[in-house]
Design a protein around this motif. Structure first.
Motif, PDB file in Angstrom:
ATOM      1  N   TYR A  77       5.286 -28.220 -22.458  1.00 50.63           N
ATOM      2  CA  TYR A  77       5.264 -29.452 -21.664  1.00 50.63           C
ATOM      3  C   TYR A  77       4.828 -30.625 -22.541  1.00 50.63           C
ATOM      4  CZ  TYR A  77       5.770 -26.567 -17.496  1.00 50.63           C
ATOM      5  OH  TYR A  77       6.232 -25.692 -16.550  1.00 50.63           O
ATOM      6  N   ILE A  78       5.582 -31.722 -22.403  1.00 50.19           N
ATOM      7  CA  ILE A  78       5.322 -32.943 -23.168  1.00 50.19           C
ATOM      8  C   ILE A  78       5.167 -34.083 -22.179  1.00 50.19           C
ATOM      9  CG2 ILE A  78       6.278 -34.591 -24.829  1.00 50.19           C
ATOM     10  CD1 ILE A  78       7.833 -32.263 -26.061  1.00 50.19           C
ATOM     11  N   VAL A  90      13.839 -32.920 -18.021  1.00 47.10           N
ATOM     12  CA  VAL A  90      12.832 -33.672 -17.285  1.00 47.10           C
ATOM     13  C   VAL A  90      12.238 -32.778 -16.190  1.00 47.10           C
ATOM     14  CG1 VAL A  90      12.369 -35.679 -15.846  1.00 47.10           C
ATOM     15  CG2 VAL A  90      13.977 -35.851 -17.753  1.00 47.10           C
ATOM     16  N   VAL A  91      10.905 -32.643 -16.194  1.00 48.75           N
ATOM     17  CA  VAL A  91      10.203 -31.870 -15.168  1.00 48.75           C
ATOM     18  C   VAL A  91       9.902 -32.742 -13.962  1.00 48.75           C
ATOM     19  CG1 VAL A  91       8.124 -30.517 -14.669  1.00 48.75           C
ATOM     20  CG2 VAL A  91       9.203 -30.379 -16.922  1.00 48.75           C
ATOM     21  N   ALA A  96       5.851 -39.511 -17.281  1.00 55.05           N
ATOM     22  CA  ALA A  96       6.874 -38.494 -17.079  1.00 55.05           C
ATOM     23  C   ALA A  96       6.474 -37.266 -17.878  1.00 55.05           C
ATOM     24  CB  ALA A  96       8.244 -39.004 -17.517  1.00 55.05           C
ATOM     25  N   VAL A  97       6.994 -36.116 -17.442  1.00 53.10           N
ATOM     26  CA  VAL A  97       6.758 -34.858 -18.131  1.00 53.10           C
ATOM     27  C   VAL A  97       8.111 -34.220 -18.411  1.00 53.10           C
ATOM     28  CG1 VAL A  97       5.738 -32.555 -18.016  1.00 53.10           C
ATOM     29  CG2 VAL A  97       4.494 -34.503 -17.063  1.00 53.10           C
ATOM     30  N   GLU A 141      -0.577 -32.885 -14.512  1.00 60.52           N
ATOM     31  CA  GLU A 141      -0.815 -31.593 -13.859  1.00 60.52           C
ATOM     32  C   GLU A 141      -0.150 -31.545 -12.488  1.00 60.52           C
ATOM     33  OE1 GLU A 141      -5.034 -31.319 -13.853  1.00 60.52           O
ATOM     34  OE2 GLU A 141      -5.161 -30.406 -15.853  1.00 60.52           O
ATOM     35  N   THR A 142      -0.177 -32.663 -11.779  1.00 58.46           N
ATOM     36  CA  THR A 142       0.464 -32.703 -10.462  1.00 58.46           C
ATOM     37  C   THR A 142       1.982 -32.593 -10.589  1.00 58.46           C
ATOM     38  OG1 THR A 142      -1.325 -34.101  -9.636  1.00 58.46           O
ATOM     39  CG2 THR A 142       0.689 -34.041  -8.350  1.00 58.46           C
ATOM     40  N   ILE A 143       2.547 -33.267 -11.583  1.00 57.07           N
ATOM     41  CA  ILE A 143       3.993 -33.194 -11.785  1.00 57.07           C
ATOM     42  C   ILE A 143       4.408 -31.768 -12.137  1.00 57.07           C
ATOM     43  CG2 ILE A 143       5.876 -33.911 -13.304  1.00 57.07           C
ATOM     44  CD1 ILE A 143       4.589 -36.653 -13.458  1.00 57.07           C
ATOM     45  N   ILE A 144       3.654 -31.118 -13.027  1.00 53.96           N
ATOM     46  CA  ILE A 144       4.000 -29.750 -13.426  1.00 53.96           C
ATOM     47  C   ILE A 144       3.867 -28.799 -12.245  1.00 53.96           C
ATOM     48  CG2 ILE A 144       3.271 -27.826 -14.896  1.00 53.96           C
ATOM     49  CD1 ILE A 144       2.425 -29.906 -16.996  1.00 53.96           C
TER      50      ILE A 144
END
Length: 483
Positions: free
Chosen positions: A220-221, A254-255, A264-265, A386-389
Motif C-alpha cells: 500500500y502506497i 487505486v484502492v 489517496a491509496v 487506514e480507513t480507505i484500506i
C-alpha cells in the motif's frame, strides 16, 4: 740483647734444617755422570738423510748465503759471516733468509711485485683494452641496471605517497570513507529514500507525475488524490505506474481516494518493500527540522531540507467544476517543494513520516517554490489511509452549514451563510448570521478553520460550539453527522 722466644711451629716451618748452621748448605749435590743420564734413541737413517746436516765434503749445503742478485749463481766460496746474520747459530740446521725475489730498486712505485700494488686501469682500458673479461663487463652492466631500477621504483613510490606542497608538514589522519553521523540528513535520506516512489499517470489525453510513500508491507502506497486522478480529469482507465529508487517498476491500482483531504491509496505487487513508519505529527513544533523527498519536476529521488514554518495552517484548494474544495490542517514548511513533490513524504529528524506533501503557494506569475510548502499532517494521513484500506472510502464529520470568513472588532470567525435542513447545525439551533468562534477546543478564525475543526471529530460526536449572535456569545451542543 733481648731475644723473644721463637714459636716452635714457626721454627719447624721456617728454621734451618738439622745440621745446617749457616745460610747455605755446605754440601752441594754432585753432578750426575754423563753415562747415568737417559739418552734419546738414535735418529732413523731416513730422517737423518732428509733433514740432517749435509756432510761438509759433499759440496751441497741446504742453507746457503744469498746470491749476488735475483736468479744469480751461488758463490761457492761465500760462507756465512757476521755481516749476513750476526745472530746466526752456526750449529742450527736452518736460518731465516731474505725474500726469494727481492724488490727491484729501479722499478716505479706502482709496478707489480711481491707485496706491491699493481697499476690501476683506466675506463678505456677496461672497455676496449681487453684487460677485463667480457662476461665480467656484462655482469657489471646488469648489476647497474638492477640497482638503477630499484632506485627508480623507490623514488616513484615516495613521489606517489607524498605531496610536494605538504612534504614538510604532518598531515592529520583521514578515514577512507566519509563519516556520516547517525541522525544526519545523509543518514536519514539513505534510510527513507527506498520507501519513496515516483508515480506516473497516463491517460489518452496526456498524463502527469507525482510522488508516493510505501506505508505497508502488503504494497500500500499513500499519495495525493490530485496525483492519481490528475485533479479529477482521469477516470478509471488511467494507467498508474510506481517507480522505485532501485529502478523497479510496478503497475498500481487505486484502492480508494478522499478528495476532501487530497489523499489517496494505491497498491502494487512487490516483494520485501521498504516501509516508512508514521511519527506523531501532534508533537511537532515550529522550527523542527524536516526533510522532503519526492520527484519535483520529474526529477526522481530528490531530497530537500527545511524546518517547520507553521502548524495548524488551514489550507483550502480546488473546488472548481462543482467539486468540494480540498481543506486540511496543513503543516507549513520552507523545505523546497515543487510540482511533482505532491504525495511524497515529509519526515522529521528521526526519519519518521510526519506529513504528506500536497501543495505550494507561489507569487503571481511564479509556479516554483518560494519557501511556502504545505503538507497533510501524518496523524490525519494515517487515520484516513487506514480507513480507505479497510472500508474503501472515508466519511467525515459534518456541521450541516455553509460559512464565510469574517473579521470585525466584535467578532472574528466563520459566519454562517445558510443552514442545511435536517443537518447538525439546524438541530442545534444554529441560525444564519451566527459567527462561529470555537468548536470544541479549537479556535475558529475563518471558514477553512471551521471545516478543519469539525473534521477533527468523528460523526456522532457531540461537541460544544461557541458562537456570537447579535453581540452576545453563547455555547450550543452540536451532535455532528456524516458528510
Amino acid at each position: 740483647m733481648d731475644r723473644p722466644a721463637v714459636d716452635p711451629a714457626a721454627a719447624a716451618a721456617f728454621g734451618r734444617p738439622a745440621g745446617v748452621s749457616g745460610a747455605f748448605s755446605p754440601h752441594a749435590p754432585a753432578a750426575p755422570a754423563l753415562g747415568s743420564l737417559p739418552a734419546a734413541p738414535p735418529t732413523p737413517e731416513s730422517l737423518a738423510s732428509a733433514f740432517g746436516r749435509t756432510p761438509a765434503d759433499s759440496g751441497v749445503r741446504l742453507q746457503r748465503p744469498p746470491a749476488a742478485g735475483h736468479g744469480g749463481a751461488e758463490d761457492p766460496e761465500h760462507v756465512w759471516g757476521e755481516d749476513e746474520d750476526p745472530w746466526r747459530d752456526p750449529s742450527a740446521g736452518a736460518v731465516i733468509g731474505p725474500p726469494a725475489v727481492p724488490k727491484d730498486p729501479d722499478a716505479p712505485d706502482g709496478a707489480a711485485g711481491p707485496g706491491g700494488v699493481g697499476t690501476q686501469l683506466s675506463l678505456p682500458e677496461v672497455l676496449f683494452g681487453r684487460r677485463v673479461k667480457p662476461l665480467a663487463l656484462v655482469l657489471l652492466g646488469v648489476i647497474a641496471l638492477v640497482v638503477g631500477a630499484a632506485g627508480g621504483l623507490v623514488g616513484w613510490a615516495v613521489a606517489r605517497g607524498g605531496d610536494a606542497l605538504t612534504s614538510d608538514v604532518t598531515l592529520a589522519q583521514v578515514e577512507e570513507s566519509v563519516e556520516r553521523a547517525p541522525g544526519s540528513v545523509a543518514d536519514i535520506a539513505q534510510r527513507v529514500r527506498p520507501a519513496v516512489v515516483s508515480i506516473e499517470v497516463r491517460v489518452d489525453q496526456g498524463g502527469g507525475f507525482g510522488s508516493g510513500v510505501m506505508i505497508d508491507g502488503s504494497g500500500y502506497i499513500v499519495t495525493n488524490w490530485h496525483v492519481v486522478t490528475l485533479e479529477g480529469r482521469a477516470d478509471g482507465s488511467a494507467k498508474i505506474t510506481a517507480l522505485f529508487t532501485d529502478g523497479t517498476r510496478a503497475e498500481a491500482r487505486v484502492v480508494g481516494t478522499d478528495p476532501k483531504t487530497d489523499l489517496a491509496v494505491i497498491k502494487v505487487n512487490v516483494t520485501n518493500p521498504t516501509v516508512l513508519q508514521f511519527g506523531d505529527s501532534d508533537r511537532l513544533q515550529v522550527g523542527d527540522s524536516v526533510i522532503a523527498i519526492g520527484s519535483p519536476l520529474g526529477l526522481a529521488d530528490t531530497v530537500t531540507q527545511g524546518i517547520v514554518s507553521a502548524l495548524h495552517r488551514p489550507l483550502t484548494a480546488g473546488g472548481e467544476n462543482g467539486e468540494a474544495p480540498i481543506t486540511y490542517d496543513a503543516i507549513q514548511t520552507d523545505a523546497s517543494v515543487n510540482q511533482g513533490n505532491s504525495g511524497g513524504p515529509l519526515v522529521d529528524s528521526t526519519g519518521a513520516l510526519i506529513g504528506i506533501n500536497s501543495a505550494i503557494r507561489s507569487s503571481e506569475g511564479n509556479t516554483g517554490s518560494v519557501g511556502l510548502g504545505f503538507a497533510i499532517p501524518g496523524n490525519d494521513a494515517k487515520r484516513i489511509a487506514e480507513t480507505i484500506i479497510r472500508d474503501g472510502a472515508v466519511k467525515h464529520a459534518d456541521l450541516g452549514a455553509n460559512a464565510k470568513s469574517v473579521s470585525a472588532e466584535t467578532a472574528e470567525g466563520a459566519q454562517v451563510v445558510n443552514v442545511t435542513d435536517g443537518g447538525a447545525a439546524a438541530a442545534a439551533g444554529i441560525a444564519e448570521g451566527d459567527v462561529i468562534r470555537k468548536v470544541g477546543d479549537r479556535q475558529v478564525r475563518n471558514a477553512a478553520e471551521l471545516t478543519v475543526a469539525v473534521r477533527q471529530h468523528q460523526p456522532g460526536d457531540t461537541v460544544p460550539v461557541v458562537l456570537a449572535r447579535q453581540g452576545r456569545e453563547l455555547t450550543v451542543q452540536v451532535t455532528l453527522r456524516s458528510d
